[in-house]
Design an enzyme around this catalytic site. Structure first.
Site, PDB file in Angstrom:
ATOM      1  N   ILE A  18       0.854  -1.176   0.000  1.00 61.95           N
ATOM      2  CA  ILE A  18       0.000   0.000   0.000  1.00 61.95           C
ATOM      3  C   ILE A  18       0.899   1.238   0.000  1.00 61.95           C
ATOM      4  CG2 ILE A  18      -0.112   0.108   2.528  1.00 61.95           C
ATOM      5  CD1 ILE A  18      -3.010   0.996   2.268  1.00 61.95           C
ATOM      6  N   GLY A  19       0.414   2.324  -0.580  1.00 63.56           N
ATOM      7  CA  GLY A  19       1.186   3.560  -0.562  1.00 63.56           C
ATOM      8  C   GLY A  19       1.309   4.175  -1.934  1.00 63.56           C
TER       9      GLY A  19
ATOM     10  N   GLU B  67       0.414 -10.572  -0.132  1.00 62.24           N
ATOM     11  CA  GLU B  67       0.036 -10.650   1.278  1.00 62.24           C
ATOM     12  C   GLU B  67      -1.046  -9.628   1.613  1.00 62.24           C
ATOM     13  OE1 GLU B  67       3.788 -10.052   3.156  1.00 62.24           O
ATOM     14  OE2 GLU B  67       3.529  -7.907   3.371  1.00 62.24           O
TER      15      GLU B  67
ATOM     16  N   ILE C 243      14.017   1.313   3.341  1.00 64.07           N
ATOM     17  CA  ILE C 243      14.427   2.557   3.991  1.00 64.07           C
ATOM     18  C   ILE C 243      15.742   3.042   3.397  1.00 64.07           C
ATOM     19  CG2 ILE C 243      15.215   3.548   6.185  1.00 64.07           C
ATOM     20  CD1 ILE C 243      13.074   1.787   7.547  1.00 64.07           C
TER      21      ILE C 243
END
Length: 429
Positions: free
Chosen positions: A212-213, A234, A309
């Site tokens: 998501i995003g 998932e 990240i």
């Protein structure tokens, strides 16, 4: 409401005692009324350990000052409501692949006394559905000595592994309130560029996995000229719906559950939850199955799209922490990266913006001190930024560094080249 006996959330959570281990269903299905009622019992309880995936909501009542002495949360994946508590020691992070979490419960490595879940109303036969979050919740319901259910008519009745009979419930409470919703936002220019680059790697007939995003949604926007895509993921959100409605997602080439969208949990809008409701084309299954590498790899052209990240110049990927500060979790990244790599003509993709919101490069000479390596350099294949695609497969360390520097932000490329030379001594390709 129906003829079943319901009690208030306060009365339902009275079944929980001191020193128990309590599972809490998470994501869009976070049963907040029961959590709030449990927090109100802080003066009566002690040493109650909870375990859960990322919990939605701005706050988590069990770590508020008036309750934290009685409860100790354990996060399999850290959401925004728990980051501060984890950083300050009022909660802990439990690192584990999502595919392995069900075994924690079923094999009693993490024995559960109580499971708290939110479900759809019972049907005429007494069966409820775990709705948007089957994930690790199925195993928790099977394994816990007691199950407390929040029955909510706004929980979609999903097909798959999430069917639970009311006889398994120790207590039931009833609410009629919307699930947590995450609305799609318009992709930024950077996200759109990344989405376009990733979409260029997706082949017709591919079986996709994404989260998501902004970046996943941007990728989906650029798949509208593709054909016969499948989904084994998932989690999923609203971004898939236009591709389903336009006939782009058909699943016809899948070997496992052909024609069906296979997932384990979903977070999105009411439109998404209505799409899931009583839809035999969507199978919400146990995450121990969905994220099993042996299952994933059986579909051809599995294309797994995940994020990070930071990525170092050798291809090591940190996705769960900022230095020593825990930020999210291992999740299912390695499950799907390995599954996609082993799939026939599969592709494992890490998609990231070239810089952080502060302008710092996300492609770095060295990971920050204390940063966790979620995906090893040997597992890493494609890295994508708004500046292009780096294919690391079959490349030595110097070649990897050159490919990664090429897709880094231009403002950081010179410094990265100097760091690469210092680290690798000589940049012979």
């Amino acid at each position: 409401m129906n003829h079943y006996s319901y009690v208030s959330p306060a009365e339902a959570v009275r079944h929980i005692e001191s020193h128990e281990r309590v599972f809490i269903q998470a994501a869009a299905a976070t049963p907040m009324p029961l959590i709030e009622a449990l927090a109100q019992r802080a003066s009566e309880l002690e040493d109650v350990h909870t375990i859960h995936m990322h919990l939605e909501g701005k706050t988590f009542p069990l770590v508020e000052p008036e309750a934290r002495h009685a409860f100790f949360p354990n996060a399999i994946f850290i959401g925004s409501s728990l980051r501060k508590a984890v950083a300050e020691g009022y909660a802990q992070y439990l690192p584990i692949f999502l595919s392995e979490v069900p075994n924690l419960f079923r094999n009693r490595i993490w024995p559960l006394d109580t499971a708290i879940v939110q479900v759809s109303p019972p049907d005429q036969h007494g069966y409820c559905s775990l709705g948007t979050s089957v994930d690790v919740s199925r195993a928790a319901v099977e394994s816990a000595k007691k199950v407390i259910a929040l029955v909510n008519p706004q929980v979609p009745r999903s097909h798959g592994d999430g069917i639970v009979h009311v006889q398994q419930f120790t207590a039931m409470s009833y609410v009629d309130r919307p699930l947590y919703e995450h609305e799609l936002s318009r992709p930024t220019d950077v996200e759109s560029a990344i989405g376009r680059n990733v979409a260029g790697l997706v082949e017709d007939g591919a079986c996709i996995q994404m989260g998501i995003g902004g970046i996943p949604n941007a990728v989906l926007l650029y798949l509208e000229n593709h054909r016969d895509l499948g989904v084994h993921t998932e989690m999923f959100s609203d971004g898939l719906l236009p591709l389903v409605h336009k006939g782009i997602i058909t699943g016809k080439h899948k070997k496992i559950h052909p024609g069906k969208i296979v997932s384990s949990f979903a977070v999105g809008s009411r439109k998404l939850y209505d799409f899931i409701d009583d839809n035999p084309g969507v199978s919400m299954l146990d995450i121990g199955y969905v994220n099993d590498t042996a299952i994933i790899r059986q579909n051809p052209k599995v294309t797994a799209i995940n994020s990070a990240i930071e990525v170092d110049l050798t291809g090591q990927i940190c996705a769960d922490s900022i230095g020593t500060r825990m930020y999210s979790g291992v999740g299912g990244q390695m499950d799907f990266i390995r599954g996609a790599t082993l799939s026939q003509n599969g592709k494992a993709i890490i998609a990231i913006p070239s810089v952080t919101n502060r302008g710092e490069s996300k492609i770095v000479p060295l990971l920050k001190q204390g940063a966790g390596v979620v995906t090893t350099r040997a597992h890493t294949r494609y890295i994508v930024t708004e500046y292009g695609v780096a294919d690391l497969y079959g490349k030595n360390l110097a070649q990897r560094a050159k490919a990664l520097i090429h897709i880094a932000h231009p403002d950081h490329q010179e410094a990265l080249e100097e760091a690469a030379f210092d680290r690798l001594q000589q940049m012979r390709y």
